[in-house]
Write an enzyme that holds these catalytic residues in place. Structure first.
Site, PDB file in Angstrom:
ATOM      1  N   GLN A  93       8.175 -45.099 -11.566  1.00 54.13           N
ATOM      2  CA  GLN A  93       7.523 -46.406 -11.583  1.00 54.13           C
ATOM      3  C   GLN A  93       6.191 -46.304 -12.331  1.00 54.13           C
ATOM      4  O   GLN A  93       5.554 -47.316 -12.606  1.00 54.13           O
ATOM      5  CB  GLN A  93       7.242 -46.906 -10.160  1.00 54.13           C
ATOM      6  CG  GLN A  93       8.500 -47.132  -9.333  1.00 54.13           C
ATOM      7  CD  GLN A  93       8.154 -47.402  -7.889  1.00 54.13           C
ATOM      8  OE1 GLN A  93       7.757 -48.497  -7.529  1.00 54.13           O
ATOM      9  NE2 GLN A  93       8.277 -46.384  -7.054  1.00 54.13           N
ATOM     10  N   VAL A  95       3.441 -45.690 -15.233  1.00 55.91           N
ATOM     11  CA  VAL A  95       3.377 -45.986 -16.666  1.00 55.91           C
ATOM     12  C   VAL A  95       2.581 -44.897 -17.391  1.00 55.91           C
ATOM     13  O   VAL A  95       2.488 -44.883 -18.617  1.00 55.91           O
ATOM     14  CB  VAL A  95       2.737 -47.385 -16.908  1.00 55.91           C
ATOM     15  CG1 VAL A  95       3.641 -48.464 -16.322  1.00 55.91           C
ATOM     16  CG2 VAL A  95       1.330 -47.489 -16.324  1.00 55.91           C
ATOM     17  N   HIS A 111       8.769 -49.276 -15.113  1.00 51.22           N
ATOM     18  CA  HIS A 111       7.745 -50.330 -15.253  1.00 51.22           C
ATOM     19  C   HIS A 111       7.010 -50.243 -16.581  1.00 51.22           C
ATOM     20  O   HIS A 111       5.943 -50.822 -16.743  1.00 51.22           O
ATOM     21  CB  HIS A 111       6.756 -50.267 -14.085  1.00 51.22           C
ATOM     22  CG  HIS A 111       7.411 -50.564 -12.769  1.00 51.22           C
ATOM     23  ND1 HIS A 111       6.824 -50.269 -11.559  1.00 51.22           N
ATOM     24  CD2 HIS A 111       8.617 -51.099 -12.469  1.00 51.22           C
ATOM     25  CE1 HIS A 111       7.628 -50.642 -10.586  1.00 51.22           C
ATOM     26  NE2 HIS A 111       8.738 -51.139 -11.110  1.00 51.22           N
ATOM     27  N   GLY A 179       5.781 -39.931  -3.595  1.00 52.74           N
ATOM     28  CA  GLY A 179       4.550 -40.697  -3.797  1.00 52.74           C
ATOM     29  C   GLY A 179       4.747 -42.152  -4.126  1.00 52.74           C
ATOM     30  O   GLY A 179       4.161 -42.668  -5.080  1.00 52.74           O
TER      31      GLY A 179
HETATM   32  N1  APR Z   1       0.764 -37.153  -3.058  1.00 54.50           N
HETATM   33  C1  APR Z   1       1.867 -37.905  -2.801  1.00 54.50           C
HETATM   34  N2  APR Z   1       1.827 -39.217  -2.455  1.00 54.50           N
HETATM   35  C2  APR Z   1       0.603 -39.770  -2.355  1.00 54.50           C
HETATM   36  C3  APR Z   1      -0.600 -39.058  -2.598  1.00 54.50           C
HETATM   37  C4  APR Z   1      -0.478 -37.698  -2.971  1.00 54.50           C
HETATM   38  N3  APR Z   1      -1.557 -36.938  -3.217  1.00 54.50           N
HETATM   39  N4  APR Z   1      -1.645 -39.921  -2.405  1.00 54.50           N
HETATM   40  C5  APR Z   1      -1.108 -41.127  -2.066  1.00 54.50           C
HETATM   41  N5  APR Z   1       0.239 -41.024  -2.018  1.00 54.50           N
HETATM   42  C6  APR Z   1       1.223 -42.042  -1.677  1.00 54.50           C
HETATM   43  C7  APR Z   1       0.739 -43.145  -0.753  1.00 54.50           C
HETATM   44  O1  APR Z   1       0.883 -42.729   0.605  1.00 54.50           O
HETATM   45  C8  APR Z   1       1.717 -44.250  -1.092  1.00 54.50           C
HETATM   46  O2  APR Z   1       2.896 -44.172  -0.311  1.00 54.50           O
HETATM   47  O3  APR Z   1       1.589 -42.686  -2.867  1.00 54.50           O
HETATM   48  C9  APR Z   1       2.069 -43.973  -2.552  1.00 54.50           C
HETATM   49  C10 APR Z   1       1.416 -44.952  -3.508  1.00 54.50           C
HETATM   50  O4  APR Z   1       1.952 -46.213  -3.251  1.00 54.50           O
HETATM   51  P1  APR Z   1       1.554 -47.407  -4.232  1.00 54.50           P
HETATM   52  O5  APR Z   1       0.088 -47.384  -4.492  1.00 54.50           O
HETATM   53  O6  APR Z   1       2.207 -48.632  -3.665  1.00 54.50           O
HETATM   54  O7  APR Z   1       2.256 -46.991  -5.600  1.00 54.50           O
HETATM   55  P2  APR Z   1       3.750 -47.261  -5.997  1.00 54.50           P
HETATM   56  O8  APR Z   1       4.656 -47.148  -4.817  1.00 54.50           O
HETATM   57  O9  APR Z   1       4.042 -46.378  -7.157  1.00 54.50           O
HETATM   58  O10 APR Z   1       3.685 -48.787  -6.500  1.00 54.50           O
HETATM   59  C11 APR Z   1       4.866 -49.297  -7.054  1.00 54.50           C
HETATM   60  O11 APR Z   1       3.707 -51.322  -7.542  1.00 54.50           O
HETATM   61  O12 APR Z   1       1.739 -52.173  -8.266  1.00 54.50           O
HETATM   62  C12 APR Z   1       3.050 -51.973  -8.649  1.00 54.50           C
HETATM   63  O13 APR Z   1       3.991 -51.628 -10.766  1.00 54.50           O
HETATM   64  C13 APR Z   1       3.122 -51.056  -9.827  1.00 54.50           C
HETATM   65  O14 APR Z   1       4.585 -49.164 -10.218  1.00 54.50           O
HETATM   66  C14 APR Z   1       3.732 -49.792  -9.261  1.00 54.50           C
HETATM   67  C15 APR Z   1       4.520 -50.308  -8.091  1.00 54.50           C
END
Ligand code: APR
Length: 241
Positions: A93, A95, A111, A179
């Protein structure tokens, strides 16, 4: 010779912003989220781009500058090293280009890609972003003079690569989620497409509730540590060999 015996198990990995967190790239839903007090729908939606393309180009150029200073972390690197023993396919997901810079071979961006821009009038015309491009805002023009947009899937837009991503999930011998908060669809649904009985590993220090999905082993660790834990589990013959 039975070629099947030589086939490496297929390891399909779905990564989100969390795998890049330890490279210094903030995730979207952390308190100090990535949107840097830009209202999300102003900078990451189709309507927002139509309203104010200059603001959107500025927002993505700021993210490109931050990405330039970031490096792939051990989680990205371990994924590349797993290619020795597994047929690794990454669905991300993200970029950012950290999987590419870590040397992974098979990467599918759901994305879009931050370091690319594409023509508004001809979506097949895509350019890599250069220093010079980053400097020319507001409405970045391509070398061919076309008005360009970020090669990003904005909110309100379809996810063109979701079909190949689903096919990859269905082909997995092992499925790993790293993540991601599993709140944005259709990416969040991918783990529901794996074949019954496929081992699933979910690496996240603050994992979403996946209680409804069978066969999930949650590794409640940051990505770099979680990948080391996963490798020792896989080596322990726990899955997929
Ligand atoms: N290692 C692993 N995971 C982690 C770490 C780490 N060091 N730090 C944070 N996380 C986890 C958080 O607990 C959370 O579950 O990464 C995740 C981040 O979640 P989001 O911020 O929601 O990111 P993501 O799931 O990739 O978002 C999906 O949402 O905003 C849109 O298009 C955007 O691609 C993105 C999509």
């Amino acid at each position: 010779m039975d070629k099947d015996r030589k086939r490496k198990p297929r390891l399909v990995v779905s990564t989100g912003a969390g795998i890049s967190a330890e490279s210094g790239i903030r995730t979207f839903r952390d308190a100090d989220g990535l949107w840097e007090n830009f209202p999300v729908m102003d900078v990451a939606s189709a309507d927002g781009f139509a309203r104010n393309p200059e603001l959107v180009h500025q927002f993505y150029n700021e993210r490109r500058r931050a990405l330039r200073d970031a490096q792939p972390n051990d989680a990205h690197k371990i994924l590349r090293e797993l290619e020795k023993d597994y047929d690794v396919y990454i669905i991300t997901q993200n970029v950012d280009d950290l999987h590419e810079r870590a040397g992974s071979s098979n990467i599918l961006h759901l994305h879009g890609e931050l370091m690319k821009i594409r023509s508004l009038s001809n979506p097949d015309y895509i350019e890599e972003v250069t220093e010079e491009t980053m400097a020319t805002t507001p409405a970045t023009r391509g070398r061919n003079g076309d008005l360009m947009r970020p090669h990003i899937v904005f909110f309100q837009e379809a996810v063109p690569n979701i079909e190949p991503a689903i096919e990859l999930a269905q082909s997995a011998d092992i499925f790993v989620v790293i993540g991601t908060s599993l709140v944005v669809y259709p990416a969040a649904a991918l783990l529901n497409y794996v074949r019954p009985g496929t081992p699933i590993y979910y690496i996240d220090p603050n994992p979403a509730d996946v209680g409804g999905v069978a066969g999930v082993t949650v590794i409640r660790e940051p990505a770099t540590q979680g990948m080391r834990t996963l490798v020792s589990m896989l080596r322990g013959g726990e899955a997929g060999k």
